[in-house]
Every structure is written in C-alpha cells, then in structure tokens.
Design a protein around this motif. Sequence first.
Motif, PDB file in Angstrom:
ATOM      1  N   TYR A 283       0.790  -1.204   0.061  1.00  0.00           N
ATOM      2  CA  TYR A 283       0.079   0.080   0.100  1.00  0.00           C
ATOM      3  C   TYR A 283       0.851   1.306  -0.065  1.00  0.00           C
ATOM      4  CZ  TYR A 283      -3.570   3.308   1.117  1.00  0.00           C
ATOM      5  OH  TYR A 283      -4.554   4.547   0.910  1.00  0.00           O
ATOM      6  N   ILE A 284       2.046   1.256   0.684  1.00  0.00           N
ATOM      7  CA  ILE A 284       2.923   2.396   0.895  1.00  0.00           C
ATOM      8  C   ILE A 284       3.481   2.445  -0.553  1.00  0.00           C
ATOM      9  CG2 ILE A 284       4.993   3.451   1.889  1.00  0.00           C
ATOM     10  CD1 ILE A 284       4.262   2.036   4.672  1.00  0.00           C
ATOM     11  N   LYS A 285       4.075   1.606  -0.794  1.00  0.00           N
ATOM     12  CA  LYS A 285       4.707   1.591  -2.225  1.00  0.00           C
ATOM     13  C   LYS A 285       3.863   2.123  -3.377  1.00  0.00           C
ATOM     14  CE  LYS A 285       7.429  -1.607  -5.434  1.00  0.00           C
ATOM     15  NZ  LYS A 285       7.772  -3.156  -5.473  1.00  0.00           N
ATOM     16  N   SER A 286       2.522   1.421  -3.051  1.00  0.00           N
ATOM     17  CA  SER A 286       1.790   2.081  -4.434  1.00  0.00           C
ATOM     18  C   SER A 286       1.460   3.701  -4.313  1.00  0.00           C
ATOM     19  CB  SER A 286       0.397   1.168  -4.301  1.00  0.00           C
ATOM     20  OG  SER A 286      -0.302   1.535  -3.399  1.00  0.00           O
ATOM     21  N   HIS A 287       1.548   4.038  -3.037  1.00  0.00           N
ATOM     22  CA  HIS A 287       1.315   5.484  -2.928  1.00  0.00           C
ATOM     23  C   HIS A 287       2.594   6.378  -3.063  1.00  0.00           C
ATOM     24  CE1 HIS A 287      -2.593   3.949  -1.853  1.00  0.00           C
ATOM     25  NE2 HIS A 287      -3.272   5.320  -1.844  1.00  0.00           N
ATOM     26  N   GLN A 288       3.613   5.909  -3.332  1.00  0.00           N
ATOM     27  CA  GLN A 288       5.031   6.574  -3.364  1.00  0.00           C
ATOM     28  C   GLN A 288       5.118   7.364  -4.813  1.00  0.00           C
ATOM     29  OE1 GLN A 288       7.734   7.389  -1.440  1.00  0.00           O
ATOM     30  NE2 GLN A 288       6.223   6.790   0.089  1.00  0.00           N
ATOM     31  N   LYS A 289       5.506   8.546  -4.918  1.00  0.00           N
ATOM     32  CA  LYS A 289       5.810   9.069  -6.145  1.00  0.00           C
ATOM     33  C   LYS A 289       7.027   8.807  -6.561  1.00  0.00           C
ATOM     34  CE  LYS A 289       2.745  13.208  -4.879  1.00  0.00           C
ATOM     35  NZ  LYS A 289       2.682  14.714  -4.744  1.00  0.00           N
ATOM     36  N   ALA A 290       7.427   8.920  -8.010  1.00  0.00           N
ATOM     37  CA  ALA A 290       8.469   8.241  -8.513  1.00  0.00           C
ATOM     38  C   ALA A 290       9.656   9.375  -7.855  1.00  0.00           C
ATOM     39  CB  ALA A 290       8.433   8.652 -10.171  1.00  0.00           C
ATOM     40  N   GLU A 291       9.463  10.729  -7.649  1.00  0.00           N
ATOM     41  CA  GLU A 291      10.651  11.567  -7.299  1.00  0.00           C
ATOM     42  C   GLU A 291      10.852  11.548  -5.870  1.00  0.00           C
ATOM     43  OE1 GLU A 291       6.586  14.025  -7.486  1.00  0.00           O
ATOM     44  OE2 GLU A 291       7.618  12.193  -8.584  1.00  0.00           O
ATOM     45  N   THR A 292       9.961  10.861  -4.994  1.00  0.00           N
ATOM     46  CA  THR A 292      10.224  10.749  -3.660  1.00  0.00           C
ATOM     47  C   THR A 292      10.470   9.315  -3.160  1.00  0.00           C
ATOM     48  OG1 THR A 292       7.878  10.377  -3.095  1.00  0.00           O
ATOM     49  CG2 THR A 292       8.787  12.757  -2.875  1.00  0.00           C
ATOM     50  N   SER A 293      10.093   8.348  -4.086  1.00  0.00           N
ATOM     51  CA  SER A 293      10.302   6.797  -3.695  1.00  0.00           C
ATOM     52  C   SER A 293      11.890   6.641  -3.229  1.00  0.00           C
ATOM     53  CB  SER A 293      10.010   6.046  -4.920  1.00  0.00           C
ATOM     54  OG  SER A 293      10.184   4.785  -4.744  1.00  0.00           O
ATOM     55  N   LYS A 294      12.835   7.161  -3.916  1.00  0.00           N
ATOM     56  CA  LYS A 294      14.249   6.844  -3.519  1.00  0.00           C
ATOM     57  C   LYS A 294      14.369   7.056  -2.321  1.00  0.00           C
ATOM     58  CE  LYS A 294      18.912   7.434  -5.287  1.00  0.00           C
ATOM     59  NZ  LYS A 294      19.556   8.149  -4.203  1.00  0.00           N
ATOM     60  N   SER A 295      14.137   8.495  -1.693  1.00  0.00           N
ATOM     61  CA  SER A 295      14.540   8.958  -0.444  1.00  0.00           C
ATOM     62  C   SER A 295      13.816   7.972   0.591  1.00  0.00           C
ATOM     63  CB  SER A 295      14.126  10.443  -0.305  1.00  0.00           C
ATOM     64  OG  SER A 295      12.731  10.660  -0.548  1.00  0.00           O
ATOM     65  N   PHE A 296      12.603   7.586   0.386  1.00  0.00           N
ATOM     66  CA  PHE A 296      11.580   6.846   1.375  1.00  0.00           C
ATOM     67  C   PHE A 296      12.266   5.526   1.597  1.00  0.00           C
ATOM     68  CE2 PHE A 296       8.620   3.233   1.721  1.00  0.00           C
ATOM     69  CZ  PHE A 296       8.251   3.503   2.846  1.00  0.00           C
ATOM     70  N   PHE A 297      12.762   4.946   0.508  1.00  0.00           N
ATOM     71  CA  PHE A 297      13.460   3.422   0.750  1.00  0.00           C
ATOM     72  C   PHE A 297      14.653   3.694   1.449  1.00  0.00           C
ATOM     73  CE2 PHE A 297      10.277   2.016  -2.342  1.00  0.00           C
ATOM     74  CZ  PHE A 297       9.774   0.953  -1.621  1.00  0.00           C
ATOM     75  N   GLU A 298      15.548   4.893   0.938  1.00  0.00           N
ATOM     76  CA  GLU A 298      16.819   5.074   1.606  1.00  0.00           C
ATOM     77  C   GLU A 298      16.616   5.525   3.200  1.00  0.00           C
ATOM     78  OE1 GLU A 298      18.605   8.124  -0.356  1.00  0.00           O
ATOM     79  OE2 GLU A 298      19.469   6.828  -2.053  1.00  0.00           O
ATOM     80  N   GLU A 299      15.689   6.107   3.617  1.00  0.00           N
ATOM     81  CA  GLU A 299      15.360   6.483   4.816  1.00  0.00           C
ATOM     82  C   GLU A 299      15.178   5.324   5.841  1.00  0.00           C
ATOM     83  OE1 GLU A 299      16.199   8.858   6.864  1.00  0.00           O
ATOM     84  OE2 GLU A 299      16.342  10.688   5.288  1.00  0.00           O
ATOM     85  N   SER A 300      14.143   4.450   5.157  1.00  0.00           N
ATOM     86  CA  SER A 300      13.747   3.327   5.639  1.00  0.00           C
ATOM     87  C   SER A 300      14.908   2.315   6.054  1.00  0.00           C
ATOM     88  CB  SER A 300      12.683   2.439   4.876  1.00  0.00           C
ATOM     89  OG  SER A 300      11.476   3.260   4.741  1.00  0.00           O
ATOM     90  N   TYR A 301      15.792   2.133   5.130  1.00  0.00           N
ATOM     91  CA  TYR A 301      16.958   1.152   5.225  1.00  0.00           C
ATOM     92  C   TYR A 301      17.656   1.944   6.438  1.00  0.00           C
ATOM     93  CZ  TYR A 301      20.925  -1.403   4.429  1.00  0.00           C
ATOM     94  OH  TYR A 301      21.999  -2.531   4.570  1.00  0.00           O
ATOM     95  N   VAL A 302      18.123   3.214   6.306  1.00  0.00           N
ATOM     96  CA  VAL A 302      18.871   3.740   7.516  1.00  0.00           C
ATOM     97  C   VAL A 302      17.995   3.541   8.798  1.00  0.00           C
ATOM     98  CG1 VAL A 302      19.628   6.007   8.410  1.00  0.00           C
ATOM     99  CG2 VAL A 302      20.064   5.518   5.800  1.00  0.00           C
ATOM    100  N   PHE A 303      16.943   3.595   8.839  1.00  0.00           N
ATOM    101  CA  PHE A 303      16.209   3.481   9.910  1.00  0.00           C
ATOM    102  C   PHE A 303      16.440   2.174  10.615  1.00  0.00           C
ATOM    103  CE2 PHE A 303      11.801   3.200  12.019  1.00  0.00           C
ATOM    104  CZ  PHE A 303      12.243   3.563  13.370  1.00  0.00           C
ATOM    105  N   PHE A 304      16.072   1.027   9.480  1.00  0.00           N
ATOM    106  CA  PHE A 304      16.170  -0.310  10.062  1.00  0.00           C
ATOM    107  C   PHE A 304      17.524  -0.809  10.445  1.00  0.00           C
ATOM    108  CE2 PHE A 304      16.808  -4.735   8.787  1.00  0.00           C
ATOM    109  CZ  PHE A 304      16.027  -5.484   9.730  1.00  0.00           C
ATOM    110  N   HIS A 305      18.574  -0.159   9.567  1.00  0.00           N
ATOM    111  CA  HIS A 305      19.747  -0.803   9.954  1.00  0.00           C
ATOM    112  C   HIS A 305      20.681  -0.245  11.185  1.00  0.00           C
ATOM    113  CE1 HIS A 305      23.760  -2.642   8.746  1.00  0.00           C
ATOM    114  NE2 HIS A 305      24.242  -1.516   8.816  1.00  0.00           N
TER     115      HIS A 305
END
Length: 789
Positions: A283-305
């Motif tokens: 659901y989150i992925k389907s609502h991500q815009k192309a221009e913000t998707s990269k930063s979302f996944f980067e922040e998520s990975y930084v948070f988890f790691h």
Amino acid sequence: MNEELLRNANTSYRLAEQRATDYFRLLNVEVRQKNFVSTLTKDIQVWKHNHIHHRSVFSLFTRGKEKSNSKGYYSYIQWLKYTGKLDNYLDRSISYIFLRDLGKKLNAPDTQKKIKSVVESLKDHLNHSDATEQGFNMAGLYRMAQKERVESAVIWVSEKLKIVSSSIPEEMDAEQAQRKLIKIIVGVLMHVVEEMDEDVSPEERRQKLDEAIRLGYSYGLTYPFIDDLLDSTVLSREEKKQYSDLIRSTLITKSVPPIGKWEGKNIDLIEYIHAELQEAFEYIKSHQKAETSKSFFEESYVFFHSQEVDRVKDLSNSTYSNEEIYVPIILKSSSSRLIARSVLSVSENESFDNRTFLYGIYNQLADDFADMFDDMNVGAVTPYTYYMKYHDKRSDLINPFELYWAVIANLIHNVYQSDEKTCEVILDRAINGLKRSKERLGTKKYKEVMALFTSQMPEFNSLIQKMVQKADDVDFFDKLLRDHMISNLRKDRQEREDFSHTIKTVRSELNNVLMIQIKDPDPLLKSVVNEAANLSLKGDAKRLRPVVAWAMGVNAYELNQSAIMPLLKSLEYMHTASLIFDDLPSQDNASIRRGCPTLHQVYNIATAELTGLFLTQKAIEEQASLDQFDAKTVLKLIQYSAQKTEEMCNGQAMDLNSKGKPLTIEQLNLMCFYKTGIGFEASLVMPAILAKAEEFEIDALKKFAYHAGIAFQIKDDLLDVEGNKELLGKSVGKDAENNNSTFVSILGQESSRKEMWEHYCNAIETLQKVPRNTVFLKHLMNYIVNRDY
C-alpha cells in the motif's frame, strides 16, 4: 540478493552515518567544554519568571488541593478551565507538536497562525458539553470521522487495530503497541493536514485524509511487528536472524520475499505478520511518487539498519566507543520522523529535513532517560544504561545527561536561532520530563540518579532541581493523552475480559438448568416434543439474551440471581422457539442451526412446529414462577412479554412478505427491529420491570435495544456474505438464496458497515441516559459489531 542494490543501500547508510558522526562530534565538543551550562543557565533564569509564582499560604493550600484531585484526564481538563490555564496549556502543547512532529519554526507567521487555529479548535472541542463524555472512544471517533467523511477508513483501521492487539504475543505489551500505532496514524494525519492547501476541495480533502489513515497504519505497523518484536524475547536468535534478513531484503529490493523454510516454533505468528506487513508495504509503495520513492526507501533502510546496529549491542561489552553508542541513536531517532513525512510522498524540504535530523536525538535521550531502569533490567544498551554500568571504569565515556542539555542548547540557539517561543517550549518539556521521572521513581531514587548524572555540573543541577521542585505550568496535552490512552486501553482490556468471563460463566450456569425434565415416566405419555426441545436447546448457542438479562438484573439492578433464573430460562426458550420457526421450509428453509441439523431435518415439520409452540408455553410457565416478586409486577412482565411476542411475529411476517421486494431503509430498520431488536429489548426491559425502574430509564433501554438490534441484524447480514460457515454454525449465502431483502442487498457491504456503525454510535450515546452500570452493554455493542459468528 542483487549485489549492486546492496552496495547502493550500504552507500546510503554510510553517507547518513557520516552526517550523524559530524553532528555527534559537534555535540561532543559542547559537552567537553560545558558551554551549554552558562548558556542554559541564562535561559532558565529568564524562563523561570513565567513558571515560579509566589502565592499566599492560603492560595498554595487551595491550589494544591484542587490539582491533587485532578490527575485524571477529564478532571484535569476541568481544573485547567477553572484556573484559566487551558489556553496556555494548549498553546505550548500544540506548539511543541508543530516543533517536534511537523518540523516547523515557531517564529514563522504562518506557523503561528496555524497553531492558533488548532488551539481554538481543540479548546472548542474540550469546552463542548459532551466532549468529556465521548472522549476518545469508538463512538466519539466515528462521529469525528463522519464530519470528514472518512468513516470507511476509520472502520477499516479500527478492525485492523483489534486484530493486531489480539495477535500481539503475551511477552509484548499490547497496549503500548496500540498506542504507538495510533500515535503514528495521528502523526501522519497531521502532516497531511499541514501540507493541504486551504482551497482544497471537500472530495480531495476526504481522499487525502482517507489515504493518510491507511498510510499511517501501514507505516505504524512496523513498530510492533518489526522493532518491538525484534526487541522482545518472542523469537529465538535464529528466528530473529531470519526475520531481519527478510526485512532487509524487502527494503533493498523494494519487494517482499516469501518466508521460505522457517526454522523455529513461531511460524504461525510470522505468517500472520508477513501477510500484514506485505499488505502494508504494497500500500505504501503504491502511493509513492517517483520523485520521492528513492528517499523513502533510503530513509527506511537507514532507520532499520541503525536499529539493527543498536539492537545487537551487548551490555557486557565494555569497549564500545562513544560514537558506536550515539551515532546509531542519532540515525534511528531522526529517520523515524523523516519516514513519517516521506511515507506521504511529500516533496523534499531541506530546511525541514535538517531540523528534524538535529532534533531527533533530543527526544530519544529523553525517552531513554525515562526508560533507563527498564532497559537495564533487560540488558539493553542505551547511553544511560551503558554510562551507569561503566562510568566508574571508563573516564572517556560521555555523560548522556550532559549531552541531553547540550542538544537542547544547540537546538535553541543554533537550530532555532534563539527564538523565545522555542526556548520556552523546549525548556517546558525538559522540566516536565524530569518532574514526571521524579514522580515515577520516587524522591530517593531520583536523587540517586541525579547524583550520578550531574556530578560534574553541581551548580547547574541545583538550578534544574529548583525548577523541578518549584516551576509550574510545564505539563503537556500529549502526555496527558498518552497516559489517558494507556489507562483506557488497559481498562478496556480488563472490561473485555470481565465481559467474556460473564458470558462464559452465565452461559455455563444456564446450560445446566435449561434442559426440560420429562415429568411423567409413562412411555405412552412420553412425547417426542420434549426430546426435540432439548435437542434444539443443546446446540452451540451464545445464550446472549439471557446473559444480557442476567447482567442487567444482577449487575445493574442488584436483583437476586436465583430469583431471576426463571426469567433467564424463559428468554432462551422464547428465542429458541423463534429460531425453530424461522428455520422451517415455509420460512427460511435452513438446514443448519447452532452447528447442528435443524429440527425439521432431524424429525419433521410438524414436530418442529409443535416444539416451537411448546417452548413458547414453557417460557410463559417460567415467567409465572417468578415467585420472589409481587404478583402485580410479574403480571406486568408477562403482559409485556406477550406483547413482544406479537411484535416479533409481525416482524417475521414482514420479512416473509418482503422476499423479492425492494425495501426502503426505514422499512428494513422497522422489520429488523421487530425481528431482532425486540429480543434485546426484552432482555433489558424485563429485569427493569422486576426492579420497578422509572419509565424514562425503561424508555432509554428501549432506544438502546432498537439500535443494538438493528446493528446486530446488519452484522448478521454481513456475515451471511462474508462469514465462515464453521464459525457461524450455519450456512452462508442463505439471504441471497431465499431472495431476502437485507442491508447488504440494498446498500452493499461498505454502506452497510457505515449503517451498522451509525446504530452503534446511537446505542452508545443512549447509554449515557441510563443511570446504571452499563459497562456490560458497552462491550455488548463492541461484541455485536466485531463478532465473527
């Protein structure tokens, strides 16, 4: 896993890590030089003039007495109104939320305008006559959702929250998990409202709020099902490794992998969590815009790691460097807030990102201070637990309490350019946190803690403790809400357990006395009707109506349990008779009832009809045996019972005559009330008659029963479409097969749910007019709308 994707993820982490390292080194210099002491001493000297008031002995005495009685949510709000403190209380509370959660600068004119608007709106809500009554229960929440036309999202998320709560393992804190989820949902909603233009259309506003609720839940789900689960002892070490690898793979590849072969005993839990998180992720992925998707996944990975780096630390390891302790904390505390914004695909804002990055550790250090002894008990490595254990062995360790104040000084003067309002709010929060810690730990333990963490700044500590002791008006609405929410969630859980226990206990007692004894042993007089009646009574019945009558009679009206037992039996006899007639081929032609073949299938139609008639007469016989009540009252009860039986027959006739005919909602409501609501009404009103309750009270009970009965019927209609045959104990799809007019056939499933919740709210609101203990009825309504059978 794709090596290039892994390298990209690790590169993003290293860049974030370097940024956090630079920030830590800046703070480290401040701590070593103690620059924050003189800076904050001046700030506090100015700040205290608004928070330390000299009063007469009499005013101190009376004020203290008032406030000591105002620790509950409702009473405290009333105390704030009475003392004229509500405006300032709300202003600092909302200002803090704009600062912390929305990353705003408080001296910006637009921010000031919005804060004022929110304060006025919240104050209006709190001043409303029924605000303290509705509070934050489901009825109050649904009413707010109706105003924004997001009922479907609220229904959806409430159902999700209940499932999550019931799925949380015992080793974890279900109430805290719910609170965190709700907090994240609210946080995401705040970001959406903040970003929304004033001229947005009503339909676009509704859509954005609907999506925000679902996105908030989807993101918030990671806290109980990733962070809390991995911190708990639920999973074995091997299971944690498998699970962490699965999450890491998801964030790197942007696709949820299958579970694969699971090595561990918690496969059922993992399968449920995997399904929920996959749905949330998609659901989150389907609502991500192309221009913000990269930063979302980067922040998520930084948070988890960063969490993983922190999580594997061992308190027995005495060699961690200061950077190893603090850098992951800076990363995870800032990333968690940045994700809440990026999950909405909001355009990047460098100023917001920078403030949020620098702010995060302030909150994390405050939280870790509050939890230090709990963390120590489970061996968790935090700045406070590590310092407590090794401060006397390692002189190089940074004192986290000193770092906390260094962060505050940096925020006030470097990040927010010495803004007066920001200084006020941040110091309010800091002193409030220490006040709460002192209250929670007790004076003696609190002093011991302060002696440890402030030994190198005694004068500054003396000033701080003076503020902790004397300063007033530093409390916050979000903390009050937090405490209120946790208290309510725990209370609600206990009430649910009591509700279930009552149903189970009373049901068991009823099952022991319901069977009809065959009085004459003569085989010539032995009737198959007796056997058929007992067979129909033996089924897996809920006994809901007599249980409700028991709760009203014993809990609400304090009637003797043995004295009203004939009434309870009569209600079950009458209800069972109605089901026998309802199942006949001439009516619904049902083949299964209460998990067993229907009576006309086991015997024949004539026997079923006679058994139904037999049970109605047994019901009257039981009512006539209520010998511990005066004759006039019993006669009134029997007369009422006969009238209700007439009305139920009319309701069933209306149902039969409506087959294949389109009905209006008004007609459907009337028919459902006569079919179902009257049974609930009788369960409520008959004990009230025996207790000689006032007419206004009986009228309120009738109104409650009206809405409860219709809500029950709508849920039945939904279960006939969506339900599980094994759980229901009867076939599904019978309404469509019989061409019955139902709420689902007329309104559809989504609108039927809204109609059910409307009746739920009306029922709950009606309970406020009943001057009795109605906790059981509140949970009866929750059961009605949430049941699976």
